[in-house]
Design an enzyme around this catalytic site. Structure first.
Site: not given
Ligand code: DOR
Length: 442
Positions: A65, A150, A182, A306
């Site tokens: 991200h 996604k 997810h 992630d």
């Molecule tokens: O902990 C998380 N943070 N899980 C997710 O699915 C999204 C991610 C985020 O974008 O901060």
């Protein structure tokens, strides 16, 4: 001066090839691997001495991200991809929960445009699943630079959410490519929301987002996928129960786990509080053991970071106002090499999970293996290097890591993308040359 036969030779490295591990030279021209064998340095414009180093195919992180557009104070495409190459990652797939979310051709093209001349590594972007009935999923998912759809089945960071079976059904019915999921069940999360009250310690996070919330969502989505014989990729699996369940569904589902779920347990909530908070949560030793068993017996296909950076002042808010997510793109390779050194997995299985796995399940063309005709992407690692992970190394704008202070053995020594050395000895080299990835059949 006569023109050299090759642009670059990687000399004397211990290479992890599809056929096994061998000390060989690799010859590169015009961004591709053109020969593997024994060559003289005089045949190339440049040579990298890889003696005592392991040469791996470029590591592909298929879940990051990077927050651009909309939350650039947490991360942007430049800083996120710079973290990636410093961590030995050559390709990233970026998630759609930005502001605005990536749910249209315009939003996807905007990200591709922003990445031009600023991305340090190769990249592709996910399109986010939504409730909009007018979307032609079948054409969106095959756009240039898109790695697929996604879907968030449970709420997490941002407002992308498809929680109901009917809506999930519609996306599966109208698309063909492997969908990344997810899997947390929004109904269960809402029923149990009272557990994450103000004033509660973050150790309640896995009690709120419990095993059933993960397992139930995973079961529901497998059912839907079966209805349409549609391949799916279940992201960041966190429970031993899901591994056991998914073992029955390997004909349709591929599986990801993260380095943090393989490294941290619920003890981390006592030690680092909300820095350990993410969705789905860090859980007990029993579940971590289940994930390692999933790696050992071949249920897990991919390791992805992630990478989900949040600013420290946000993370320091009192739980549950603190956002979920932790950075990881820069620490994935060192953590997993450390696990290799601790005999939790072999170096070949590392390559299977971090290089060829993502290439195989997403159908990436010309990446994921060291072979003639493939992109000259390499993660060169020193398996003997002993270092300490620290916040000060972080190129992410968030400036922290949940692994601050952890001693590891194994470190990325150089990152090469299409024949260009972009990182060596923890220093970035050259300029951002990342390009969009292409896919077989897309
Ligand atoms: O902990 C998380 N943070 N899980 C997710 O699915 C999204 C991610 C985020 O974008 O901060």
């Amino acid at each position: 001066m006569t023109k050299q036969l090759y642009d670059l030779i990687l000399k004397d490295g211990i290479c992890v090839l599809p056929s096994g591990i061998e000390q060989l030279d690799i010859a590169i021209k015009d961004g591709l691997i053109v020969d593997i064998g024994s060559f003289s340095s005089s045949q190339a414009t440049r040579t990298v001495d890889c003696k005592n180093l392991h040469v791996l195919p470029g590591v592909i992180d298929s879940q990051v991200h990077f927050r651009e557009p909309g939350m650039e104070y947490k991360e942007d495409l430049e800083s996120g991809t710079r973290s990636a190459i410093l961590g030995g990652v050559t390709t990233v797939f970026e998630m759609p929960n930005t502001k605005p979310p990536t749910i249209s051709e315009e939003a996807l093209n905007d990200k591709l445009q922003r990445a031009k001349g600023r991305a340090w590594c190769d990249h592709a972007f996910f399109i986010g699943g939504t409730l909009n009935h007018d979307i032609d999923w079948g054409s969106l998912e095959f756009l240039d630079g898109c790695c697929g759809i996604k879907i968030f089945m449970g709420s997490s960071t941002g407002n992308l959410l498809v929680s109901e079976d009917e809506a999930l059904d519609e996306i599966f019915r109208n698309s063909r490519r492997r969908i990344a999921i997810h899997a947390e069940d929004e109904h269960i999360l809402r029923e149990r929301a009272h557990i994450a009250q103000e004033g509660r310690h973050p150790r309640f996070h896995p009690e709120w987002r419990n095993v059933d919330s993960a397992l139930n969502a995973t079961k529901r989505i497998i059912n839907i996928a079966r209805r349409y014989k549609h391949p799916l990729h279940v992201l960041h699996i966190t429970t031993a129960d899901e591994i056991e369940f998914l073992a029955q569904h390997k004909d349709i589902a591929t599986v990801e786990v993260t380095p943090q779920h393989l490294t941290l347990t619920d003890e981390a909530y006592e030690r680092i509080g909300t820095l350990a908070q993410m969705n789905p949560p860090i859980r007990s030793q029993q579940h971590q053991d289940g994930l390692w068993e999933g790696i050992r017996i071949g249920i897990v296909d991919v390791i992805g970071s992630d990478h989900a950076p949040h600013a420290l002042d946000e993370k320091n808010k009192e739980y549950p106002a603190s956002p979920s997510g932790m950075p990881g793109v820069q620490t994935m390779v060192p953590l997993m090499l450390n696990h290799v050194n601790n005999q939790k997995l072999s170096l070949q299985r590392f390559v299977d999970l971090l290089c060829s796995g993502p290439a195989r399940i997403y159908g990436i063309s010309r990446k994921g293996r060291i072979a003639v005709g493939y992109d000259a992407d390499f993660t060169i690692v020193d398996l003997q290097a002993e270092k300490t992970i620290s916040n000060s190394q972080s190129a992410s704008k968030c400036g922290w890591t949940p692994f601050d202070g952890m001693k590891v053995k194994g470190w990325p020594q150089a990152t090469i993308i299409r024949g260009n050395i972009v990182m060596q000895n923890d220093e970035v080299q050259g300029s951002p040359l990342g390009e969009k990835v292409s896919f077989i059949g897309a």
